[in-house]
Design an enzyme around this catalytic site. Structure first.
Site, PDB file in Angstrom:
ATOM      1  N   GLU A 137       1.421 -41.551 -26.986  1.00 35.93           N
ATOM      2  CA  GLU A 137       0.779 -41.186 -25.729  1.00 35.93           C
ATOM      3  C   GLU A 137       1.831 -40.895 -24.657  1.00 35.93           C
ATOM      4  O   GLU A 137       2.794 -41.629 -24.543  1.00 35.93           O
ATOM      5  CB  GLU A 137      -0.064 -42.410 -25.303  1.00 35.93           C
ATOM      6  CG  GLU A 137      -0.921 -42.171 -24.136  1.00 35.93           C
ATOM      7  CD  GLU A 137      -1.723 -40.905 -24.324  1.00 35.93           C
ATOM      8  OE1 GLU A 137      -2.642 -40.927 -25.140  1.00 35.93           O
ATOM      9  OE2 GLU A 137      -1.405 -39.885 -23.678  1.00 35.93           O
ATOM     10  N   LYS A 196       8.543 -41.080 -28.722  1.00 33.14           N
ATOM     11  CA  LYS A 196       7.984 -41.769 -27.561  1.00 33.14           C
ATOM     12  C   LYS A 196       9.050 -42.605 -26.847  1.00 33.14           C
ATOM     13  O   LYS A 196       9.220 -42.542 -25.632  1.00 33.14           O
ATOM     14  CB  LYS A 196       6.813 -42.651 -28.006  1.00 33.14           C
ATOM     15  CG  LYS A 196       6.338 -43.644 -26.998  1.00 33.14           C
ATOM     16  CD  LYS A 196       5.592 -42.973 -25.853  1.00 33.14           C
ATOM     17  CE  LYS A 196       5.385 -43.936 -24.704  1.00 33.14           C
ATOM     18  NZ  LYS A 196       4.297 -43.607 -23.846  1.00 33.14           N
ATOM     19  N   PHE A 241      12.213 -36.050 -11.952  1.00 31.50           N
ATOM     20  CA  PHE A 241      12.692 -37.415 -12.204  1.00 31.50           C
ATOM     21  C   PHE A 241      14.113 -37.650 -11.713  1.00 31.50           C
ATOM     22  O   PHE A 241      14.874 -38.398 -12.298  1.00 31.50           O
ATOM     23  CB  PHE A 241      12.537 -37.778 -13.693  1.00 31.50           C
ATOM     24  CG  PHE A 241      11.175 -38.377 -13.928  1.00 31.50           C
ATOM     25  CD1 PHE A 241      10.050 -37.595 -13.847  1.00 31.50           C
ATOM     26  CD2 PHE A 241      11.021 -39.731 -14.179  1.00 31.50           C
ATOM     27  CE1 PHE A 241       8.774 -38.143 -13.985  1.00 31.50           C
ATOM     28  CE2 PHE A 241       9.759 -40.293 -14.336  1.00 31.50           C
ATOM     29  CZ  PHE A 241       8.636 -39.488 -14.230  1.00 31.50           C
ATOM     30  N   GLY A 245      16.079 -43.814  -5.235  1.00 35.41           N
ATOM     31  CA  GLY A 245      15.348 -44.800  -4.438  1.00 35.41           C
ATOM     32  C   GLY A 245      15.563 -46.209  -4.941  1.00 35.41           C
ATOM     33  O   GLY A 245      16.677 -46.561  -5.357  1.00 35.41           O
ATOM     34  N   CYS A 252       5.745 -49.403 -18.391  1.00 33.13           N
ATOM     35  CA  CYS A 252       6.300 -48.747 -19.585  1.00 33.13           C
ATOM     36  C   CYS A 252       7.823 -48.655 -19.636  1.00 33.13           C
ATOM     37  O   CYS A 252       8.421 -49.041 -20.636  1.00 33.13           O
ATOM     38  CB  CYS A 252       5.722 -47.354 -19.705  1.00 33.13           C
ATOM     39  SG  CYS A 252       3.948 -47.403 -19.810  1.00 33.13           S
ATOM     40  N   LYS A 312       3.743 -47.035  -8.046  1.00 32.81           N
ATOM     41  CA  LYS A 312       3.804 -45.640  -7.626  1.00 32.81           C
ATOM     42  C   LYS A 312       2.491 -45.338  -6.905  1.00 32.81           C
ATOM     43  O   LYS A 312       1.556 -46.150  -6.975  1.00 32.81           O
ATOM     44  CB  LYS A 312       4.011 -44.708  -8.822  1.00 32.81           C
ATOM     45  CG  LYS A 312       2.874 -44.714  -9.843  1.00 32.81           C
ATOM     46  CD  LYS A 312       3.275 -43.952 -11.068  1.00 32.81           C
ATOM     47  CE  LYS A 312       2.471 -42.699 -11.241  1.00 32.81           C
ATOM     48  NZ  LYS A 312       2.800 -41.963 -12.450  1.00 32.81           N
TER      49      LYS A 312
HETATM   50  C1  UGA Z   1       5.631 -43.164 -17.721  1.00 27.77           C
HETATM   51  C2  UGA Z   1       5.970 -41.781 -18.279  1.00 27.77           C
HETATM   52  O1  UGA Z   1       6.227 -40.874 -17.205  1.00 27.77           O
HETATM   53  C3  UGA Z   1       4.814 -41.248 -19.142  1.00 27.77           C
HETATM   54  O2  UGA Z   1       5.190 -40.005 -19.721  1.00 27.77           O
HETATM   55  C4  UGA Z   1       4.534 -42.278 -20.247  1.00 27.77           C
HETATM   56  O3  UGA Z   1       3.424 -41.873 -21.046  1.00 27.77           O
HETATM   57  C5  UGA Z   1       4.195 -43.613 -19.611  1.00 27.77           C
HETATM   58  O4  UGA Z   1       5.298 -44.041 -18.794  1.00 27.77           O
HETATM   59  C6  UGA Z   1       3.931 -44.589 -20.725  1.00 27.77           C
HETATM   60  O5  UGA Z   1       4.807 -44.810 -21.548  1.00 27.77           O
HETATM   61  O6  UGA Z   1       2.800 -45.055 -20.822  1.00 27.77           O
HETATM   62  P1  UGA Z   1       4.192 -44.040 -15.632  1.00 27.77           P
HETATM   63  O7  UGA Z   1       4.825 -45.357 -15.919  1.00 27.77           O
HETATM   64  O8  UGA Z   1       2.727 -43.953 -15.425  1.00 27.77           O
HETATM   65  O9  UGA Z   1       4.525 -43.011 -16.837  1.00 27.77           O
HETATM   66  O10 UGA Z   1       4.833 -43.479 -14.291  1.00 27.77           O
HETATM   67  P2  UGA Z   1       6.022 -42.498 -13.876  1.00 27.77           P
HETATM   68  O11 UGA Z   1       5.451 -41.403 -13.080  1.00 27.77           O
HETATM   69  O12 UGA Z   1       6.852 -42.125 -15.024  1.00 27.77           O
HETATM   70  O13 UGA Z   1       6.863 -43.420 -12.875  1.00 27.77           O
HETATM   71  C7  UGA Z   1       7.482 -44.621 -13.314  1.00 27.77           C
HETATM   72  C8  UGA Z   1       8.340 -45.222 -12.202  1.00 27.77           C
HETATM   73  O14 UGA Z   1       9.506 -44.432 -11.977  1.00 27.77           O
HETATM   74  C9  UGA Z   1       7.642 -45.331 -10.838  1.00 27.77           C
HETATM   75  O15 UGA Z   1       7.939 -46.588 -10.266  1.00 27.77           O
HETATM   76  C10 UGA Z   1       8.273 -44.228 -10.027  1.00 27.77           C
HETATM   77  O16 UGA Z   1       8.288 -44.499  -8.647  1.00 27.77           O
HETATM   78  C11 UGA Z   1       9.676 -44.205 -10.598  1.00 27.77           C
HETATM   79  N1  UGA Z   1      10.365 -42.901 -10.407  1.00 27.77           N
HETATM   80  C12 UGA Z   1       9.873 -41.779 -10.996  1.00 27.77           C
HETATM   81  C13 UGA Z   1      11.524 -42.844  -9.646  1.00 27.77           C
HETATM   82  O17 UGA Z   1      11.999 -43.859  -9.120  1.00 27.77           O
HETATM   83  N2  UGA Z   1      12.154 -41.625  -9.503  1.00 27.77           N
HETATM   84  C14 UGA Z   1      11.687 -40.488 -10.070  1.00 27.77           C
HETATM   85  O18 UGA Z   1      12.323 -39.430  -9.903  1.00 27.77           O
HETATM   86  C15 UGA Z   1      10.516 -40.570 -10.834  1.00 27.77           C
END
Ligand code: UGA
Length: 415
Positions: A137, A196, A241, A245, A252, A312
């Site tokens: 997923e 994954k 990505f 910050g 995950c 987030k």
């Molecule tokens: C993440 C992956 O993006 C999904 O592809 C994957 O399916 C999922 O984990 C999983 O394994 O279930 P998610 O944890 O929902 O998804 O959220 P993200 O959007 O990836 O963000 C994760 C964290 O990284 C957040 O705290 C966000 O603020 C941080 N982040 C993200 C940053 O600090 N900088 C960025 O540039 C992007």
């Protein structure tokens, strides 16, 4: 019927399949059958209600006898050694085993499981007339339904090339995606499992990488966001990505990176980059306290607004949220905290109940007004509009627009 299972169920129902959602928590089952979502996620309520005629939620595994394909979507939480706990997976497999009838079935594993798990499931079901498919997923919380209907790719891992029947059925399930031109990768179990982990580990690495660059940039008086803009014109790098910050949270990234490190150790390999990815991420929220120390501020009895509790925006999920680390440290240092979040307060209350040093306020402006220092930890859009006056603002997510910063007492965490 956790995050993955519910999205998969609603998504498949919307495509037109009859779906049975098995969930042992009877309260959840009751809610879902009434069309009440059990998770907060954009679009879930609408799609759940719209497809109730094709959806049936139950606590009984009996119902799977009527199904052709069974998706395993249970959680794989981290154990104390950093490895995923597979108890839920194997218990689901046992329950499936006890409820199979004579017909052929496919068992598709959506849960994130370490390399070798699909093979173990086959072992448990070696006598049964089933095929096991690894179908990892890639949903993101906050845009899970959008990701379900518009995946970047679909990965399907089979036991071997002879599994034509399983392949044909899985391709039929996701036919609407194939028709849209979504790439499909057909491979073996182990490769699918690794795709994954490697994907999440790479995304986490990008974040820790840019945070490290950001830390260096800050000391040199450079804005890392300008640097990223310059980097991102290079197609090989891109811009996704690379938001510097206070680091990544969520259920995950940290869990999956640690699982991959544990797997490497198990086979006598080193995962040095990944170990540093975790270390950088653990230190990153503490940069806030470096700034506070550098300014000579003693946090004892200081009033601090913590804005953003979820890991987030657009979710109520606070798992592994950086706010947890920050609140813990603020409490240790004796600060008085006014915490606010559009959706995360109820979940954060379970971790940190309200006390005389910690108050939850729904209105972020009230939290700002009551405080001397404002910490911005989640990029909820409404935080941009706040009136900060002359308070010290420490921005952990590049929230305050650049033009607004000039007249503020503002510090970016690594810019
Ligand atoms: C993440 C992956 O993006 C999904 O592809 C994957 O399916 C999922 O984990 C999983 O394994 O279930 P998610 O944890 O929902 O998804 O959220 P993200 O959007 O990836 O963000 C994760 C964290 O990284 C957040 O705290 C966000 O603020 C941080 N982040 C993200 C940053 O600090 N900088 C960025 O540039 C992007």
């Amino acid at each position: 019927m956790g995050y993955v299972g519910l999205i998969q169920s609603i998504g498949l129902a919307e495509i037109g399949f009859e779906v049975v959602g098995v969930e042992i928590d009877k309260e959840k089952v009751e809610k879902l059958n009434k069309g009440i979502p059990t998770i907060y996620e954009k679009g879930v309520e609408e799609l759940l209600k719209r497809n109730l005629s094709r959806l049936e939620f139950t606590s009984s595994y009996e119902k799977i006898k009527e199904c052709d394909v069974i998706f395993i979507c249970v959680g794989t939480p981290q154990d104390k050694h950093g490895k995923p706990n597979l108890n839920f997976v194997f218990s689901a497999v046992e329950s499936i085993k006890n409820n199979l009838n004579d017909g052929y079935k496919i068992i598709a594993v959506k849960s994130t499981v370490p390399v070798g798990t699909n093979r173990k499931i086959r072992e448990i079901l070696k006598e049964e007339e089933v095929d096991i498919v690894s179908n990892p997923e890639f949903l993101r919380e906050g845009s899970a339904l959008e990701d379900f209907f518009n995946p970047d790719r679909v990965v399907l891992g089979f036991e071997n090339e002879k599994k034509e029947k399983a392949k044909e059925i899985m391709l039929r399930i996701y036919k609407s995606f194939r028709d849209k031109g979504v790439p499909f990768l057909i491979t073996n179990w182990e490769t699918a499992e690794m795709i994954k982990y490697a994907s999440n580990a790479f995304l986490a690495t990008k974040i820790s990488f840019i945070n490290e660059i950001g830390n260096i940039c800050k000391k040199l008086g450079i804005d890392v966001y300008e640097v990223v803009k310059g980097m991102s014109y290079d197609k090989r790098i891109g811009k996704e990505f690379l938001n510097a910050g206070i680091g990544f949270g969520g259920s995950c990234f940290s869990k999956d990176v640690k699982a991959l490190i544990a797997k490497a150790k198990e086979i006598g390999e080193e995962a040095r980059i990944l170990e540093e990815v975790i270390k950088v991420n653990e230190k990153q929220p503490l940069k806030i306290f470096e700034i506070i120390r550098r300014k000579g501020i003693d946090l004892k009895n200081k009033k601090v607004a913590v804005l953003g509790l979820t890991f987030k925006p657009n979710t109520d999920d606070v798992r592994e949220s950086r706010a947890i680390v920050v609140i813990k440290k603020l409490l240790e240092e004796g600060a008085i905290i006014y915490a606010s979040d559009p959706m995360g307060i109820e979940n954060m209350r379970k971790i940190f109940p309200e006390n005389e040093n910690l108050k939850y306020l729904f209105d972020p402006q009230e939290a700002v007004d009551k405080s001397e220092i404002v910490l911005l930890l989640t990029e909820w859009p409404n935080f941009k509009e706040l009136n900060f006056g002359d308070k010290l603002i420490i921005d952990g997510r590049n929230i305050v627009p650049k033009e607004k910063r000039k007249n503020l007492n503002y510090e970016g965490v690594c810019w």
